[in-house]
Design a protein around this motif. Structure first.
Motif, mmCIF file in Angstrom:
data_model
loop_
_atom_site.group_PDB
_atom_site.id
_atom_site.type_symbol
_atom_site.label_atom_id
_atom_site.label_comp_id
_atom_site.label_asym_id
_atom_site.label_seq_id
_atom_site.Cartn_x
_atom_site.Cartn_y
_atom_site.Cartn_z
ATOM 1 N N GLY A 1 40.205 -34.097 58.439
ATOM 2 C CA GLY A 1 38.921 -33.269 58.418
ATOM 3 C C GLY A 1 38.719 -32.662 57.192
ATOM 4 N N GLU A 2 37.974 -32.024 57.116
ATOM 5 C CA GLU A 2 37.567 -31.116 55.925
ATOM 6 C C GLU A 2 38.459 -30.297 55.637
ATOM 7 O OE1 GLU A 2 33.578 -29.385 55.863
ATOM 8 O OE2 GLU A 2 32.737 -31.254 56.538
ATOM 9 N N ASN A 3 38.865 -29.900 54.314
ATOM 10 C CA ASN A 3 39.741 -29.193 53.431
ATOM 11 C C ASN A 3 41.066 -29.487 54.335
ATOM 12 O OD1 ASN A 3 40.761 -26.991 51.953
ATOM 13 N ND2 ASN A 3 40.267 -25.644 53.010
ATOM 14 N N ALA B 1 51.718 -31.672 71.679
ATOM 15 C CA ALA B 1 50.460 -32.216 71.631
ATOM 16 C C ALA B 1 49.485 -31.007 72.265
ATOM 17 C CB ALA B 1 50.445 -33.185 72.874
ATOM 18 N N GLY B 2 49.986 -30.062 73.065
ATOM 19 C CA GLY B 2 49.389 -29.084 73.325
ATOM 20 C C GLY B 2 48.911 -28.044 72.349
ATOM 21 N N TYR C 1 44.938 -26.297 68.196
ATOM 22 C CA TYR C 1 44.614 -25.979 66.654
ATOM 23 C C TYR C 1 43.685 -26.687 66.239
ATOM 24 C CZ TYR C 1 45.738 -25.104 61.762
ATOM 25 O OH TYR C 1 45.619 -24.680 60.528
ATOM 26 N N VAL C 2 43.240 -27.984 66.627
ATOM 27 C CA VAL C 2 42.235 -28.849 66.109
ATOM 28 C C VAL C 2 40.824 -28.466 66.867
ATOM 29 C CG1 VAL C 2 43.954 -30.753 65.340
ATOM 30 C CG2 VAL C 2 42.495 -30.890 67.499
ATOM 31 N N LYS C 3 41.100 -28.068 67.745
ATOM 32 C CA LYS C 3 39.913 -27.663 68.389
ATOM 33 C C LYS C 3 39.179 -26.190 67.865
ATOM 34 C CE LYS C 3 37.805 -26.324 72.840
ATOM 35 N NZ LYS C 3 38.054 -26.080 74.543
ATOM 36 N N GLN C 4 39.978 -25.553 67.449
ATOM 37 C CA GLN C 4 39.752 -23.947 66.705
ATOM 38 C C GLN C 4 39.194 -24.268 65.556
ATOM 39 O OE1 GLN C 4 43.153 -21.455 66.534
ATOM 40 N NE2 GLN C 4 41.942 -19.854 65.160
ATOM 41 N N HIS C 5 39.890 -25.293 64.727
ATOM 42 C CA HIS C 5 39.312 -25.472 63.221
ATOM 43 C C HIS C 5 38.410 -26.868 63.052
ATOM 44 C CE1 HIS C 5 42.181 -22.400 61.888
ATOM 45 N NE2 HIS C 5 43.058 -22.648 62.826
ATOM 46 N N GLN C 6 38.238 -27.356 64.153
ATOM 47 C CA GLN C 6 37.185 -28.465 63.917
ATOM 48 C C GLN C 6 37.697 -29.523 63.076
ATOM 49 O OE1 GLN C 6 33.585 -26.558 62.680
ATOM 50 N NE2 GLN C 6 32.986 -26.329 64.684
ATOM 51 N N LEU C 7 38.874 -29.937 63.679
ATOM 52 C CA LEU C 7 39.693 -31.046 62.895
ATOM 53 C C LEU C 7 39.835 -32.081 63.978
ATOM 54 C CD1 LEU C 7 42.539 -29.011 61.260
ATOM 55 C CD2 LEU C 7 40.280 -29.867 60.080
#
Length: 312
Positions: free
Chosen positions: A235-237, A272-273, A278-284
């Motif tokens: 993802g970005e950054n 996994a949970g 985390y990725v959902k929160q940070h759009q990764l």
């Protein structure tokens, strides 16, 4: 321990220096023609292990054979059948390539010296450079000369200690192509290396940390038996998330691989949970991937006690 398939078959091999146990009662078997890789951190005992196996160092305890000879009582005979290439280049820089090989042939008292030297020069692509002074060669060519000298007496067992340290990637690949050619001729190789891509080119591996073997098998078996799970985050950054992820207590290991992050651990569902949230929160983006050898070895050393725990 009489199986003729084993070039090396040892049990309980131990070496101490003062009160420090450097090799801690290891068992090991190596087949003829194998390219057996020893990996581990500095001071882990891998070089000491190799030197004991090849008759260059006498074990304090243990038993077994190398090349059908007793590692405790027949080290002199073992050494005659071993080619040894050290990490530090140790040939004569003010002599030509050909002169270095001729000197080695003289030391070993070989017959047909000129014929053997010429064959060795041609086999490793050194013939056209044979009159060049060794000091004028690049690191890759120097290592090729060192390998040529190590196999000049036609050993059955080849010992390589960090053979491509400081050598460029192209020269490293060419060097390993030569090692595989030697394996096809039936020469068994023991190699200590820090490079994961080199480890993957070995037929068998042993990972040593502070005198103990933590994992062994083919590269595929070592990864499988580790029972480690790995995810890749993009993802970005992405590098900006490295520090935050390392501070999540549920994650065992977080590492940077170029434009991606690798997260590894042993509790699949829990990790996994955490990662999905985390990725959902940070759009990764998140994908579960097959672990690399590097993932496995970092996990192994992270779980191993510090060096100071061995010793007195």
């Amino acid at each position: 321990m009489n199986d003729s398939n084993w070039i090396i078959d040892v049990k309980g091999l131990t070496k101490k220096f003062g009160s420090m146990t450097v090799v801690n009662g290891i068992d090991l078997q190596v087949k003829k023609g194998a390219i057996f890789g020893f990996l581990g951190p500095n001071g882990s005992g891998k070089t000491t292990t190799i030197r004991m196996l090849c008759g260059l160092l006498t074990p304090d305890a243990g038993e077994g054979q190398c090349l059908g000879l007793n590692v405790l009582t027949q080290s002199r005979e073992i050494k005659k059948q071993v080619g040894y290439m050290t990490q530090k280049f140790s040939l004569y820089g003010d002599l030509s390539i050909e002169e270095n090989l001729d000197f080695v042939a003289t030391v070993y008292g070989m017959d047909k010296r000129q014929e053997r030297v010429k064959k060795a020069l041609k086999n490793l692509g050194l013939y056209d450079r044979r009159t060049q002074l060794v000091d004028t060669l690049s690191g890759g060519w120097k290592q090729r000369v060192a390998l040529s000298c190590a196999i000049l007496h036609e050993p059955k067992l080849l010992l390589l200690d960090e053979p491509t340290a400081g050598v460029d990637p192209k020269a490293r690949r060419e060097f390993w192509d030569h090692v595989h050619d030697l394996a096809l001729e039936g020469i068994t190789t023991l190699v200590a290396t820090h490079y994961m891509d080199e480890a993957e080119r070995c037929t068998d591996l042993a990972y040593i940390a502070y005198g103990d073997i933590l994992a062994r098998g083919t590269p595929q078996e070592v990864v499988r038996d580790a029972k480690l799970f790995t995810w890749e985050i993009t993802g970005e950054n992405i590098q900006g998330h490295l520090h935050a992820l390392r501070h999540l207590p549920e994650l065992d290991q977080v590492g940077s691989f170029g434009s991606t992050l690798h997260v590894s651990g042993y509790d699949h569902d829990k990790i996994a949970g955490v990662l999905q949230a985390y990725v959902k929160q940070h759009q990764l983006q998140l994908a579960e991937v097959y672990p690399r050898l590097e993932d496995v070895f970092i996990a192994l050393i992270k779980n191993e006690p510090e060096e100071g725990n061995h010793g007195a």
